[in-house]
Scaffold this motif. Sequence first.
Motif, mmCIF file in Angstrom:
data_model
loop_
_atom_site.group_PDB
_atom_site.id
_atom_site.type_symbol
_atom_site.label_atom_id
_atom_site.label_comp_id
_atom_site.label_asym_id
_atom_site.label_seq_id
_atom_site.Cartn_x
_atom_site.Cartn_y
_atom_site.Cartn_z
ATOM 1 N N ARG A 26 21.505 25.492 -8.145
ATOM 2 C CA ARG A 26 21.126 26.899 -8.077
ATOM 3 C C ARG A 26 20.563 27.365 -9.421
ATOM 4 N NH1 ARG A 26 27.270 28.829 -6.972
ATOM 5 N NH2 ARG A 26 28.042 28.978 -9.108
ATOM 6 N N LYS A 27 19.964 28.543 -9.382
ATOM 7 C CA LYS A 27 19.247 29.057 -10.549
ATOM 8 C C LYS A 27 20.118 29.123 -11.800
ATOM 9 C CE LYS A 27 15.236 29.872 -8.578
ATOM 10 N NZ LYS A 27 14.044 29.060 -8.937
ATOM 11 N N GLU A 28 21.364 29.544 -11.631
ATOM 12 C CA GLU A 28 22.243 29.681 -12.796
ATOM 13 C C GLU A 28 22.444 28.343 -13.501
ATOM 14 O OE1 GLU A 28 23.238 33.014 -9.991
ATOM 15 O OE2 GLU A 28 22.810 30.873 -9.795
ATOM 16 N N ALA A 29 22.613 27.270 -12.728
ATOM 17 C CA ALA A 29 22.822 25.952 -13.318
ATOM 18 C C ALA A 29 21.560 25.466 -14.037
ATOM 19 C CB ALA A 29 23.229 24.956 -12.238
ATOM 20 N N CYS A 30 20.406 25.647 -13.398
ATOM 21 C CA CYS A 30 19.149 25.227 -14.021
ATOM 22 C C CYS A 30 18.879 26.004 -15.306
ATOM 23 C CB CYS A 30 17.996 25.418 -13.042
ATOM 24 S SG CYS A 30 18.034 24.303 -11.622
ATOM 25 N N ALA A 31 19.155 27.307 -15.285
ATOM 26 C CA ALA A 31 18.946 28.126 -16.477
ATOM 27 C C ALA A 31 19.894 27.717 -17.598
ATOM 28 C CB ALA A 31 19.129 29.598 -16.136
ATOM 29 N N ASP A 32 21.111 27.338 -17.238
ATOM 30 C CA ASP A 32 22.093 26.906 -18.234
ATOM 31 C C ASP A 32 21.610 25.637 -18.937
ATOM 32 O OD1 ASP A 32 24.652 27.152 -19.542
ATOM 33 O OD2 ASP A 32 25.326 25.441 -18.352
ATOM 34 N N VAL A 33 21.057 24.703 -18.166
ATOM 35 C CA VAL A 33 20.510 23.478 -18.763
ATOM 36 C C VAL A 33 19.298 23.814 -19.631
ATOM 37 C CG1 VAL A 33 19.425 21.257 -18.281
ATOM 38 C CG2 VAL A 33 21.371 22.011 -16.913
ATOM 39 N N ALA A 34 18.469 24.741 -19.167
ATOM 40 C CA ALA A 34 17.301 25.154 -19.950
ATOM 41 C C ALA A 34 17.720 25.719 -21.302
ATOM 42 C CB ALA A 34 16.484 26.185 -19.169
#
Length: 229
Positions: free
Chosen positions: A81-89
């Motif tokens: 989900r978006k939150e996980a991808c943003a966290d990695v970013a």
Amino acid sequence: MKLSGPLRDFQARLGHTFKAPALLIRAVTHSSMSSPHRDDNQRLEFLGDRVLGLVISEALLNADPNAAEGLLAPRFNALVRKEACADVARQIDLGAVLKLGRSEMLTGGRRKEALLADAMEAIIAAVYLDAGFDAARDRVLALWGDRITNVKDDARDPKTALQEFAQGNGHPPPKYTEVARSGPDHAPVFTIEVTIETGDSDRAEATSKRAAEQAAARALLARLQGETS
């Protein structure tokens, strides 16, 4: 094509040196900077979402060979989900190298969760196109790291969990209302209130509406489940 110093540094943080640097430049170019001579990252985002999904699906199956689909699905959703991808970013400071138009720059685009998440998916696609699936899989597994083995079984999106709770008790879906906005235009803070049919509600603040909605849903759900336990 040569990369700028910041993009060369970003390659090191990412752990992949591009044979075709144009792919990386495209992956970090937001639609607000697109032009007839400059492609944005939207098509790469579409592809990267699918590559990420396949890598995470395979990783979850390998991590727990006996897990039923009912357990794998929420784990998968939590990791893509978006939150996980943003966290990695944020982990690799992707925001620092994004190419943004003036309007996005002025409204804090480098910190926006949705924008970071989309760009992270585009980066995955760029690695895939540059070096193949194995290289993309290696980068995803390295960047997601312990998130894969530590993902919780109760990892549903808080908004989804609250909606399921409400509907399970015979109520319509929750309503989300922006009740306040503060801070400068480039770094706004949103206050969101979530309400269910019973009149129960909760509020939360965050630097994006989505994050505030998630936090409000999480708080209300925790309170409601505490009252019914």
